[in-house]
Design an enzyme around this catalytic site. Structure first.
Site, PDB file in Angstrom:
ATOM      1  N   LYS A   1       0.846  -1.205   0.000  1.00 13.46           N
ATOM      2  CA  LYS A   1       0.000   0.000   0.000  1.00 13.46           C
ATOM      3  C   LYS A   1       0.877   1.250   0.000  1.00 13.46           C
ATOM      4  O   LYS A   1       0.575   2.234  -0.668  1.00 13.46           O
ATOM      5  CB  LYS A   1      -0.925  -0.001   1.227  1.00 13.46           C
TER       6      LYS A   1
ATOM      7  N   LYS B   1      -2.399 -11.168  -7.565  1.00 17.64           N
ATOM      8  CA  LYS B   1      -3.447 -12.098  -7.125  1.00 17.64           C
ATOM      9  C   LYS B   1      -4.850 -11.566  -7.451  1.00 17.64           C
ATOM     10  O   LYS B   1      -5.056 -10.353  -7.504  1.00 17.64           O
ATOM     11  CB  LYS B   1      -3.312 -12.418  -5.629  1.00 17.64           C
TER      12      LYS B   1
ATOM     13  N   LYS C   1     -10.702  -8.997  -4.694  1.00 23.45           N
ATOM     14  CA  LYS C   1     -12.043  -8.448  -4.788  1.00 23.45           C
ATOM     15  C   LYS C   1     -12.047  -6.935  -4.680  1.00 23.45           C
ATOM     16  O   LYS C   1     -13.037  -6.304  -4.992  1.00 23.45           O
ATOM     17  CB  LYS C   1     -12.950  -9.064  -3.727  1.00 23.45           C
TER      18      LYS C   1
END
Ligand code: ATP
Ligand code: LTN
Length: 332
Positions: free
Chosen positions: A114, A196, A199
């Protein structure tokens, strides 16, 4: 008797990655360990480490619980609950921050990623989140924690925190072990197989949501990025897209990757993708049907109430004891 525990964040629509890496795995473990205890919670406190829409957060929290039951989780044998409804998670999370070093948190990949992306206004809870995750696990004396590959580092930190606490005071926390699946621990993005399937991704073509329309699912599989070699074989370094599709195929069909490679030895990518698209749509279709039945049955709330009660009882005792050991309050 062993205790198996896992959690899942209600941050976005559940994906095929979540299903293969976490949900399916958890259900299989439960079926193969009939004598053992299962704890599963929806990690809503973890979800709010990044901004969430109020209505969506509430809906997803329920959706995930329903999806686990749809996938075959036995509610009679599972303490299924919502993390924020058991107050002790936040309490032990704070306590464990006092036994977690800044350097350890700074090394966590999820946090580093992040920072690398240059995201601004990151919350302090996002930074301390692994201490809360350690609390989630240690509060129930879990023996095993089935998770996807990306969470291994957090379970290892949990082990370090538990060991540190035990060495400082006395043998109090059980030191848990992660269980990582051999195939499917890391389902990759369909459009960019170097990252990866997530969602919380902006590009919805890269992931398959479990509640996606079945035709959309087929389309997403058929337009998954592959390569120009044209040979169906498992070579994650040179053919990451195909390797990812093979993993998905293998888990959903319960066939080995080697057998699938043999089946497609003289066929091209189009045949392979078409068959996979049908397989994924069939499996997710079954799941959606059961999911709707669970939602309509109206039993979810009583399952979650019962889970909350059992989890709270266990958690309360553990945290009270922990505070005593540290020397907090007046009780000895
Ligand atoms: P996000 O993608 O928003 O970072 P997430 O899906 O990784 O969230 P969770 O929903 O909490 O986070 O993940 C639940 C479980 O699903 C974890 O055990 C995680 O390891 C597993 N998981 C998530 N994505 C994948 C994936 N692509 N492949 C395999 N397992 C996955
Ligand atoms: N951090 C995990 C979700 C999670 C979890 C846990 C998993 C929170 N607490 C305890 C296992 C055990 C994630 O982001 N996937």
């Amino acid at each position: 008797m062993k205790r198996i525990l896992s959690g899942i964040k209600p941050t976005g629509e559940l994906t095929l990655g979540n299903y293969i890496g976490a949900i399916k795995r958890f259900v299989e473990l439960q079926q193969s360990m009939p004598e053992d205890e299962f704890y599963l919670f929806i990690a809503d406190l973890h979800a709010i480490t990044v901004p969430q829409d109020t209505t969506e957060l509430r809906r997803r929290t329920r959706d995930i619980a329903a999806m686990y039951i749809a996938a075959g989780l036995d509610p009679e044998r599972t303490v299924l609950f919502i993390q924020s409804e058991v107050k002790e998670h936040a309490e032990l999370g704070y306590l464990l921050q006092c036994y977690t070093h800044m350097g350890e948190l700074e090394r966590m990949t999820q946090y580093k990623d992040k920072i690398k992306k240059g995201e601004s206004n990151l919350t302090s809870a996002l930074f301390t989140y692994p201490a809360l995750m350690a609390a989630d696990i240690l509060i129930y004396d879990a023996d095993y924690v089935p998770v996807g590959d990306d969470q291994k580092q957090h379970v290892e930190l949990t082990r370090d925190i538990a060991t540190r606490f035990n060495n400082r005071y006395r043998d109090f926390f059980r030191v848990p072990e992660p269980i990582i699946p051999k195939v499917g621990a890391r389902i990759m993005d369909l459009q960019d197989p170097s990252k990866k399937m997530s969602k919380s991704d902006d590009n919805s073509k890269g992931y398959i949501a479990l509640l996606d329309d079945l035709q959309v699912i087929k389309k997403k599989i058929k337009s998954a990025v592959t390569d120009s070699l044209g040979i169906v074989q498992y070579d994650p370094d040179n053919q990451p897209g195909i390797a990812n599709l093979l993993s998905i195929y293998s888990v959903l069909s319960e066939k080995s990757i080697d057998d699938i490679v043999l089946d497609y030895a003289s066929k091209g990518y189009a045949d392979f993708k078409n068959d996979l698209a049908e397989l994924v749509a069939e499996k997710i279709g079954e799941l959606q049907k059961k999911y709707n039945e669970v939602i309509q049955s109206g039993t979810l709330d009583s399952i979650l109430d019962k889970g909350k009660e059992t989890a709270s009882r266990v958690a309360y005792r553990k945290v009270e004891k922990c505070k005593q050991i540290i020397g907090l309050g007046r009780k000895r």
